[in-house]
Design a protein around this motif. Structure first.
Motif, PDB file in Angstrom:
ATOM      1  N   ALA A 163       1.005  -1.007   0.099  1.00  0.00           N
ATOM      2  CA  ALA A 163      -0.002   0.012  -0.464  1.00  0.00           C
ATOM      3  C   ALA A 163       0.730   1.082   0.166  1.00  0.00           C
ATOM      4  O   ALA A 163       1.894   0.996   0.914  1.00  0.00           O
ATOM      5  CB  ALA A 163      -0.941   0.192   0.907  1.00  0.00           C
ATOM      6  N   LEU A 164       1.010   2.359  -0.971  1.00  0.00           N
ATOM      7  CA  LEU A 164       1.501   3.050  -1.238  1.00  0.00           C
ATOM      8  C   LEU A 164       1.292   4.477  -0.807  1.00  0.00           C
ATOM      9  O   LEU A 164      -0.555   4.410  -1.505  1.00  0.00           O
ATOM     10  CB  LEU A 164       2.285   2.584  -2.343  1.00  0.00           C
ATOM     11  N   GLU A 165       1.926   4.854  -0.518  1.00  0.00           N
ATOM     12  CA  GLU A 165       0.976   6.682  -0.085  1.00  0.00           C
ATOM     13  C   GLU A 165       0.506   7.445  -1.009  1.00  0.00           C
ATOM     14  O   GLU A 165       1.274   7.618  -1.980  1.00  0.00           O
ATOM     15  CB  GLU A 165       1.861   7.512   1.047  1.00  0.00           C
ATOM     16  N   GLY A 166      -0.800   7.694  -1.234  1.00  0.00           N
ATOM     17  CA  GLY A 166      -0.739   8.781  -2.364  1.00  0.00           C
ATOM     18  C   GLY A 166      -1.685   8.068  -3.901  1.00  0.00           C
ATOM     19  O   GLY A 166      -2.747   7.851  -3.974  1.00  0.00           O
ATOM     20  N   ILE A 167      -1.526   6.628  -3.405  1.00  0.00           N
ATOM     21  CA  ILE A 167      -2.630   5.446  -4.159  1.00  0.00           C
ATOM     22  C   ILE A 167      -3.107   4.880  -3.615  1.00  0.00           C
ATOM     23  O   ILE A 167      -3.368   4.290  -2.165  1.00  0.00           O
ATOM     24  CB  ILE A 167      -1.356   4.676  -4.844  1.00  0.00           C
ATOM     25  N   SER A 168      -5.089   5.552  -3.126  1.00  0.00           N
ATOM     26  CA  SER A 168      -5.784   4.853  -3.137  1.00  0.00           C
ATOM     27  C   SER A 168      -7.350   4.666  -3.776  1.00  0.00           C
ATOM     28  O   SER A 168      -8.121   3.679  -3.337  1.00  0.00           O
ATOM     29  CB  SER A 168      -6.378   6.881  -2.528  1.00  0.00           C
ATOM     30  N   ASP A 169      -7.125   4.249  -5.030  1.00  0.00           N
ATOM     31  CA  ASP A 169      -7.528   3.114  -6.027  1.00  0.00           C
ATOM     32  C   ASP A 169      -7.218   1.905  -6.798  1.00  0.00           C
ATOM     33  O   ASP A 169      -6.129   2.716  -7.071  1.00  0.00           O
ATOM     34  CB  ASP A 169      -9.596   4.290  -6.153  1.00  0.00           C
ATOM     35  N   ARG A 170      -7.899   1.306  -7.503  1.00  0.00           N
ATOM     36  CA  ARG A 170      -7.650   0.519  -8.353  1.00  0.00           C
ATOM     37  C   ARG A 170      -6.677   1.068  -9.355  1.00  0.00           C
ATOM     38  O   ARG A 170      -6.244   0.622  -9.780  1.00  0.00           O
ATOM     39  CB  ARG A 170      -8.596  -1.111  -8.632  1.00  0.00           C
ATOM     40  N   ASP A 171      -7.567   2.183  -9.953  1.00  0.00           N
ATOM     41  CA  ASP A 171      -7.300   2.457 -11.570  1.00  0.00           C
ATOM     42  C   ASP A 171      -6.251   3.141 -10.899  1.00  0.00           C
ATOM     43  O   ASP A 171      -5.159   3.435 -12.066  1.00  0.00           O
ATOM     44  CB  ASP A 171      -8.709   4.288 -11.656  1.00  0.00           C
ATOM     45  N   GLN A 172      -5.266   3.802 -10.491  1.00  0.00           N
ATOM     46  CA  GLN A 172      -4.623   4.405  -9.848  1.00  0.00           C
ATOM     47  C   GLN A 172      -3.373   3.153  -9.657  1.00  0.00           C
ATOM     48  O   GLN A 172      -2.005   3.250 -10.232  1.00  0.00           O
ATOM     49  CB  GLN A 172      -4.236   5.113  -8.840  1.00  0.00           C
ATOM     50  N   ALA A 173      -3.651   2.334  -8.402  1.00  0.00           N
ATOM     51  CA  ALA A 173      -2.601   1.452  -8.703  1.00  0.00           C
ATOM     52  C   ALA A 173      -2.735   0.685 -10.358  1.00  0.00           C
ATOM     53  O   ALA A 173      -1.626   0.259 -10.306  1.00  0.00           O
ATOM     54  CB  ALA A 173      -3.501   0.534  -8.533  1.00  0.00           C
ATOM     55  N   LEU A 174      -3.424   0.739 -11.051  1.00  0.00           N
ATOM     56  CA  LEU A 174      -4.168  -0.362 -12.097  1.00  0.00           C
ATOM     57  C   LEU A 174      -1.999   0.993 -13.381  1.00  0.00           C
ATOM     58  O   LEU A 174      -2.022  -0.008 -14.023  1.00  0.00           O
ATOM     59  CB  LEU A 174      -4.814  -0.561 -12.960  1.00  0.00           C
ATOM     60  N   ALA A 175      -1.949   1.706 -13.228  1.00  0.00           N
ATOM     61  CA  ALA A 175      -1.253   3.251 -14.048  1.00  0.00           C
ATOM     62  C   ALA A 175       0.039   2.908 -13.318  1.00  0.00           C
ATOM     63  O   ALA A 175       0.337   2.949 -14.415  1.00  0.00           O
ATOM     64  CB  ALA A 175      -1.978   4.679 -13.325  1.00  0.00           C
ATOM     65  N   LEU A 176       0.164   1.969 -12.032  1.00  0.00           N
ATOM     66  CA  LEU A 176       1.896   1.750 -11.788  1.00  0.00           C
ATOM     67  C   LEU A 176       2.096   0.081 -12.803  1.00  0.00           C
ATOM     68  O   LEU A 176       3.236  -0.126 -12.431  1.00  0.00           O
ATOM     69  CB  LEU A 176       1.899   1.542 -10.548  1.00  0.00           C
ATOM     70  N   LYS A 177       1.715  -0.622 -13.412  1.00  0.00           N
ATOM     71  CA  LYS A 177       1.703  -1.612 -13.747  1.00  0.00           C
ATOM     72  C   LYS A 177       2.973  -1.518 -14.875  1.00  0.00           C
ATOM     73  O   LYS A 177       2.745  -0.812 -15.488  1.00  0.00           O
ATOM     74  CB  LYS A 177       0.606  -2.455 -14.658  1.00  0.00           C
ATOM     75  N   GLY A 178       3.955  -2.286 -14.283  1.00  0.00           N
ATOM     76  CA  GLY A 178       5.215  -2.237 -15.203  1.00  0.00           C
ATOM     77  C   GLY A 178       6.469  -1.772 -14.419  1.00  0.00           C
ATOM     78  O   GLY A 178       7.717  -1.586 -15.191  1.00  0.00           O
ATOM     79  N   ALA A 179       6.295  -0.346 -14.061  1.00  0.00           N
ATOM     80  CA  ALA A 179       7.008  -0.064 -13.227  1.00  0.00           C
ATOM     81  C   ALA A 179       8.227  -0.031 -12.483  1.00  0.00           C
ATOM     82  O   ALA A 179       7.430  -1.919 -11.629  1.00  0.00           O
ATOM     83  CB  ALA A 179       6.059   1.292 -11.621  1.00  0.00           C
ATOM     84  N   ARG A 180       8.932  -0.462 -12.359  1.00  0.00           N
ATOM     85  CA  ARG A 180      10.168  -1.070 -11.478  1.00  0.00           C
ATOM     86  C   ARG A 180       9.936  -0.153  -9.854  1.00  0.00           C
ATOM     87  O   ARG A 180       9.409   0.486 -10.010  1.00  0.00           O
ATOM     88  CB  ARG A 180      11.151  -0.942 -12.175  1.00  0.00           C
ATOM     89  N   ILE A 181      10.066  -1.509  -8.757  1.00  0.00           N
ATOM     90  CA  ILE A 181      10.374  -0.882  -8.186  1.00  0.00           C
ATOM     91  C   ILE A 181      12.262  -1.387  -7.474  1.00  0.00           C
ATOM     92  O   ILE A 181      12.609  -1.663  -7.291  1.00  0.00           O
ATOM     93  CB  ILE A 181      10.080  -1.850  -6.818  1.00  0.00           C
ATOM     94  N   LEU A 182      12.596   0.151  -7.059  1.00  0.00           N
ATOM     95  CA  LEU A 182      13.428   0.396  -6.565  1.00  0.00           C
ATOM     96  C   LEU A 182      13.835   1.650  -5.772  1.00  0.00           C
ATOM     97  O   LEU A 182      12.836   2.432  -4.953  1.00  0.00           O
ATOM     98  CB  LEU A 182      14.280   1.421  -7.726  1.00  0.00           C
ATOM     99  N   VAL A 183      14.670   0.411  -4.706  1.00  0.00           N
ATOM    100  CA  VAL A 183      14.610   1.129  -2.907  1.00  0.00           C
ATOM    101  C   VAL A 183      16.858   1.964  -2.877  1.00  0.00           C
ATOM    102  O   VAL A 183      17.487   1.198  -3.217  1.00  0.00           O
ATOM    103  CB  VAL A 183      14.480   0.377  -2.521  1.00  0.00           C
ATOM    104  N   ALA A 184      16.608   2.761  -2.094  1.00  0.00           N
ATOM    105  CA  ALA A 184      17.883   2.897  -2.061  1.00  0.00           C
ATOM    106  C   ALA A 184      19.016   1.931  -1.300  1.00  0.00           C
ATOM    107  O   ALA A 184      18.575   1.678  -0.011  1.00  0.00           O
ATOM    108  CB  ALA A 184      17.976   4.234  -1.207  1.00  0.00           C
ATOM    109  N   ARG A 185      20.010   1.841  -1.031  1.00  0.00           N
ATOM    110  CA  ARG A 185      20.464   0.131  -1.161  1.00  0.00           C
ATOM    111  C   ARG A 185      21.128   0.765   1.013  1.00  0.00           C
ATOM    112  O   ARG A 185      20.691   0.077   1.650  1.00  0.00           O
ATOM    113  CB  ARG A 185      22.178   0.603  -1.317  1.00  0.00           C
TER     114      ARG A 185
END
Length: 187
Positions: free
Chosen positions: A82-104
């Motif tokens: 669950a990501l802050e600022g993403i509150s519905d299914r349509d917003q989540a679907l817009a992120l499909k394919g996005a790479r998830i990166l984290v600071a080492r």
């Protein structure tokens, strides 16, 4: 917070789908034990091509977007976030394919005899006879254990695949970027 360099970010997975109706995303982790992904308080999402795709990626090309992680849990081999600022299914679907990166530097501290694979890449590999075997250019998993690819980093030529098991790996010195192996150069 300023946008970090791509060299400071490690790709840990990709958004594969929306999960539920309240904006959660399903992330396909790159690791079977996604400890760093599950413990991250913030992630960066990007739709840029992978670094190994031959594209010279820069921060300007990346258009990275940071999201605070409200919660993350394992579900059927995926990480549901669950990501802050993403509150519905349509917003989540817009992120499909996005790479998830984290600071080492946001990764949890590894146990004394455990290593993050990203830290092994770039280490020189030597055997017990102190013969130079090459450089670790990749680490993968074959189901039973990790496998390090040793070769020439500049040409990305793999010379040997070595099991990353305690019988073979004699010492890992991350400070000096050196791995000592019970392995012959002609194997």
């Amino acid at each position: 917070m300023s946008t970090p360099s791509l060299n400071d970010l490690i790709e840990l997975g990709a958004v594969s789908e929306a999960q539920g109706l309240q904006g959660q995303v399903k992330v396909r982790p790159h690791s079977s034990e996604p400890v760093a992904l599950l413990s991250s308080k913030a992630v960066w999402l990007s739709l840029i091509p992978r670094r190994d795709a031959g594209v010279s990626a820069s921060v300007e090309q990346a258009s990275l977007t940071q999201y605070k992680v409200k919660n993350a849990k394992m579900h059927s081999g995926n990480v549901v976030m669950a990501l802050e600022g993403i509150s519905d299914r349509d917003q989540a679907l817009a992120l499909k394919g996005a790479r998830i990166l984290v600071a080492r530097d946001a990764f949890p501290k590894a146990d004394s005899d455990s290593y993050y694979w990203v830290d092994l890449i770039g280490c020189s590999a030597v055997n017990l006879q102190n013969e130079e075997l090459g450089e670790v250019i990749d680490v993968t998993e074959n189901g039973a254990h990790g496998v390090i690819a040793i070769g020439d980093a500049s040409s990305k030529t793999i010379k040997q695949l070595v099991p990353f098991v305690k019988e073979v790996v004699q010492n890992v010195d991350l400070d000096n970027k050196k791995i000592t192996l019970d392995w012959q150069s002609d194997w």
